[in-house]
Write an enzyme that holds these catalytic residues in place. Structure first.
Site, PDB file in Angstrom:
ATOM      1  N   GLY A 277      43.378  28.128  19.297  1.00 36.74           N
ATOM      2  CA  GLY A 277      43.524  26.676  19.255  1.00 36.74           C
ATOM      3  C   GLY A 277      43.688  26.222  17.818  1.00 36.74           C
TER       4      GLY A 277
ATOM      5  N   SER B 111      36.458  34.039  23.786  1.00 31.76           N
ATOM      6  CA  SER B 111      37.446  34.543  24.754  1.00 31.76           C
ATOM      7  C   SER B 111      38.545  35.411  24.146  1.00 31.76           C
ATOM      8  CB  SER B 111      38.065  33.376  25.521  1.00 31.76           C
ATOM      9  OG  SER B 111      37.115  32.807  26.398  1.00 31.76           O
TER      10      SER B 111
ATOM     11  N   PRO C 259      30.926  25.260  22.981  1.00 33.12           N
ATOM     12  CA  PRO C 259      30.768  24.844  24.387  1.00 33.12           C
ATOM     13  C   PRO C 259      30.586  26.002  25.365  1.00 33.12           C
ATOM     14  CG  PRO C 259      32.649  23.749  23.365  1.00 33.12           C
ATOM     15  CD  PRO C 259      32.209  24.817  22.424  1.00 33.12           C
ATOM     16  N   THR C 260      31.164  27.157  25.084  1.00 28.80           N
ATOM     17  CA  THR C 260      31.048  28.376  25.903  1.00 28.80           C
ATOM     18  C   THR C 260      31.506  28.168  27.344  1.00 28.80           C
ATOM     19  OG1 THR C 260      28.741  28.121  26.687  1.00 28.80           O
ATOM     20  CG2 THR C 260      29.061  29.073  24.490  1.00 28.80           C
ATOM     21  N   GLY C 261      32.627  27.474  27.528  1.00 26.50           N
ATOM     22  CA  GLY C 261      33.102  27.161  28.880  1.00 26.50           C
ATOM     23  C   GLY C 261      33.208  28.352  29.808  1.00 26.50           C
ATOM     24  N   THR C 262      34.073  29.318  29.479  1.00 23.18           N
ATOM     25  CA  THR C 262      34.256  30.457  30.380  1.00 23.18           C
ATOM     26  C   THR C 262      33.327  31.620  30.071  1.00 23.18           C
ATOM     27  OG1 THR C 262      36.135  31.116  28.983  1.00 23.18           O
ATOM     28  CG2 THR C 262      36.637  29.995  31.048  1.00 23.18           C
ATOM     29  N   ILE C 263      32.920  31.808  28.808  1.00 21.63           N
ATOM     30  CA  ILE C 263      32.047  32.951  28.541  1.00 21.63           C
ATOM     31  C   ILE C 263      30.661  32.740  29.147  1.00 21.63           C
ATOM     32  CG2 ILE C 263      33.323  33.704  26.499  1.00 21.63           C
ATOM     33  CD1 ILE C 263      30.911  32.717  24.810  1.00 21.63           C
TER      34      ILE C 263
ATOM     35  N   CYS D  76      39.814  29.711  17.027  1.00 18.24           N
ATOM     36  CA  CYS D  76      40.488  28.502  16.536  1.00 18.24           C
ATOM     37  C   CYS D  76      40.824  28.600  15.055  1.00 18.24           C
ATOM     38  CB  CYS D  76      39.590  27.276  16.749  1.00 18.24           C
ATOM     39  SG  CYS D  76      39.089  27.018  18.445  1.00 18.24           S
TER      40      CYS D  76
ATOM     41  N   GLU E  26      33.122  21.955  16.698  1.00 21.77           N
ATOM     42  CA  GLU E  26      31.889  22.621  16.298  1.00 21.77           C
ATOM     43  C   GLU E  26      32.055  23.410  15.008  1.00 21.77           C
ATOM     44  OE1 GLU E  26      33.664  25.805  19.122  1.00 21.77           O
ATOM     45  OE2 GLU E  26      33.706  23.630  18.851  1.00 21.77           O
TER      46      GLU E  26
ATOM     47  N   CYS F 162      37.175  21.582  19.457  1.00 17.43           N
ATOM     48  CA  CYS F 162      35.926  21.013  20.002  1.00 17.43           C
ATOM     49  C   CYS F 162      34.985  20.521  18.907  1.00 17.43           C
ATOM     50  CB  CYS F 162      35.228  22.034  20.894  1.00 17.43           C
ATOM     51  SG  CYS F 162      36.123  22.382  22.414  1.00 17.43           S
TER      52      CYS F 162
ATOM     53  N   ASN G 288      37.993  22.465  14.309  1.00 11.22           N
ATOM     54  CA  ASN G 288      38.636  23.103  15.452  1.00 11.22           C
ATOM     55  C   ASN G 288      38.673  22.119  16.628  1.00 11.22           C
ATOM     56  OD1 ASN G 288      35.835  23.218  16.054  1.00 11.22           O
ATOM     57  ND2 ASN G 288      36.185  24.958  17.406  1.00 11.22           N
TER      58      ASN G 288
END
Length: 498
Positions: A131, A87, A431-435, A103, A287, A285, A283
């Site tokens: 983050g 993002s 996680p790729t929440g918004t992308i 992050c 990962e 999350c 970071n």
């Protein structure tokens, strides 16, 4: 130029949810908060800015030709939604902020100066859109003596609460609230307080927390032995606990509300590609495992875009080409980035960590007719990720040949193996929440938890309906907007009278 822009804009296939999220968080805005660019302008802005990284390695006509070629390649993988960067890159590339990393990890030293220097750095990073992850294990335990004042320490959890309060007041890049990861070693005397600090969900809510598990602790659990908790200031044993009892507390917390998680810190450092820089934290999350002042610069490939109905398989040649283009894109991000701190600039350019992941995994399994939790599903996951990982490393070697190995190559595991690469790491599953919403696919490698649901993202609530379900509904003649909203509220078509 305008004709070309309009032609490109007409060919972008974005869902209503994708457009809504882009307008809310990603597109340039005026003083009134109104979007002053269209999605095509964002993609052109990002592709052009990241392609400018080519000028850092070549000059004259050769640099210009590479720039034009890279800009076109970068633009196409985004417009076709085969790839999306993290993002901050979409938001900030080609704009004044120019902070492109997702992050960072910051050190927390055992002193008032160190603790509050890091608090300031956290605020700077959150303001820039990133983050933060922290290892609090260096801090002395609660009630330990503070020689300078002859007072006593309040312990790591109390300082986490201060960092949490700061996060509450600062939105990341002015667009979203900051995210943090707090990690404490399992042998720290305050580990039990740490394990329970989020038990009631009434404090430290801007943190994910994880216990750093050591090999020694797991061996004590396996053999049902006692385990020593030691003061990090001097190594003094403060308390002895039964390892299994402590492990049960961790498990109960994770069962209750998902907190704490665990990270196997000895395993992480055993595989650390740059062992000259030990890892204490991750970071938010988890990962990306990073040494202090390093950053994660991420992007993800949308696997769904590589499925070919005529063959019933992925287009592996297209996936190979996209992987190579994405790695070049992410290496250019390292160059184009305006890092929030000089220490981060030095470490990030030295290690050149990038993380190419995948999304749309559940979508492509559905098209392949493979059950997510089957042996066949696991085999496909291994096959596709090995392919991406192998090709990503191949491109990193190509870039090392073209641009030079990473500056921190000496002392790295890559040097020990004689593997001349441009980047300390090349793959990361995010996680790729918004992308994934922008790409119009399922998130990361997660399964579909429902064919439709109400998604809360970017301070909005919107129906999210799986496109394959919509396709089947239209083919079988039971599609309607009203039905889609009802399904989103229930999660399935079961028990809906239509």
């Amino acid at each position: 130029m305008e004709v070309n822009r309009n032609r490109l804009a007409a060919n972008i296939e974005l869902t209503e949810n994708a457009v809504a999220v882009l307008k809310k968080r990603y597109l340039k805005k005026n003083e009134k908060g109104e979007a002053i660019e269209e999605p095509i302008d964002m993609f052109l802005r990002v592709a052009g800015n990241i392609a400018e990284g080519e000028y850092r390695f070549k000059e004259g006509e050769e640099a210009k030709a590479l720039y034009e070629e890279s800009k076109e390649r970068f633009l196409q993988i985004m417009l076709t939604r085969k790839f999306m960067p993290n993002s901050p890159t979409l938001m900030n590339a080609g704009r004044e902020l120019q902070q492109l990393s997702a992050c960072f990890v910051l050190p927390v030293e055992d002193s008032i100066d160190g603790i509050y220097d890091t608090l300031k750095h956290q605020a700077i990073i959150h303001k820039s859109g990133g983050g933060t992850g922290f290892g609090f294990s260096r801090l002395r335990p609660k009630n330990d003596i503070v020689q300078s004042t002859m007072g006593v320490s309040s312990g790591p959890v109390s300082f986490m609460a201060i960092y949490d309060a700061s996060t509450d007041k600062i939105k990341q890049g002015g667009t979203r609230r900051g995210a943090n990861m707090g990690i404490l070693r399992v042998d720290h005397p305050d580990v039990e307080e740490f394990i329970e600090c989020k038990r009631e969900n009434d404090q430290i809510n801007n943190f994910n927390i994880s216990v750093a598990i050591t090999d020694e602790f797991m061996e004590a659990v396996r053999t049902d032995r006692d385990f020593e908790l030691k003061n990090p200031r001097d190594g003094e044993v403060i308390k002895t606990v039964r390892a299994k009892d402590l492990f049960r507390k961790i498990i109960e917390g994770a069962w209750l509300n998902g907190e704490p998680g665990v990270v196997f810190i000895d395993k992480i450092n055993g595989d650390n590609p740059t062992p000259q820089f030990p890892i204490e934290a991750t970071n938010p999350c988890s990962e990306a495992h990073l040494p202090s002042y390093d950053s994660c610069n991420l992007g993800s490939i949308n696997l769904d875009k590589f499925y070919r109905e005529e063959t019933g398989d992925l287009d592996w040649d297209d996936l190979r080409e996209t992987t190579h283009t994405a790695i070049r894109f992410l290496d250019n991000v390292i160059e184009q980035n305006n890092y929030p701190l000089p220490e981060i600039d030095k470490m990030s350019r030295g290690n050149r960590r990038i993380g190419l992941g995948v999304m749309g995994f559940a979508d492509v399994l559905i098209k392949l007719g493979i059950t997510y939790d089957s042996d066949q599903g696991l085999a496909f996951a291994e096959r596709v990720m090995k392919f991406v990982d192998d090709e990503a490393w191949e491109e990193s070697r190509n870039l090392a040949e073209e641009r030079g190995v990473m500056p921190n190559f000496e002392g790295s595991r890559h040097e020990m193996r004689g593997d001349r690469v441009r980047n300390a790491t090349v793959t990361t599953i995010a996680p790729t929440g918004t992308i994934s919403m922008i790409a119009g696919c399922s998130g990361g490698i997660e399964p579909l938890f429902a064919v439709a649901f109400m998604r809360r993202q970017a301070d909005m609530e919107m129906p999210d309906v799986n496109p394959e379900f919509v396709k089947i509904a239209k083919e079988r003649g039971f599609y309607s907007e009203d039905l889609m909203k009802k399904v989103a509220e229930h999660g399935s078509v079961r028990d809906i009278e239509e």
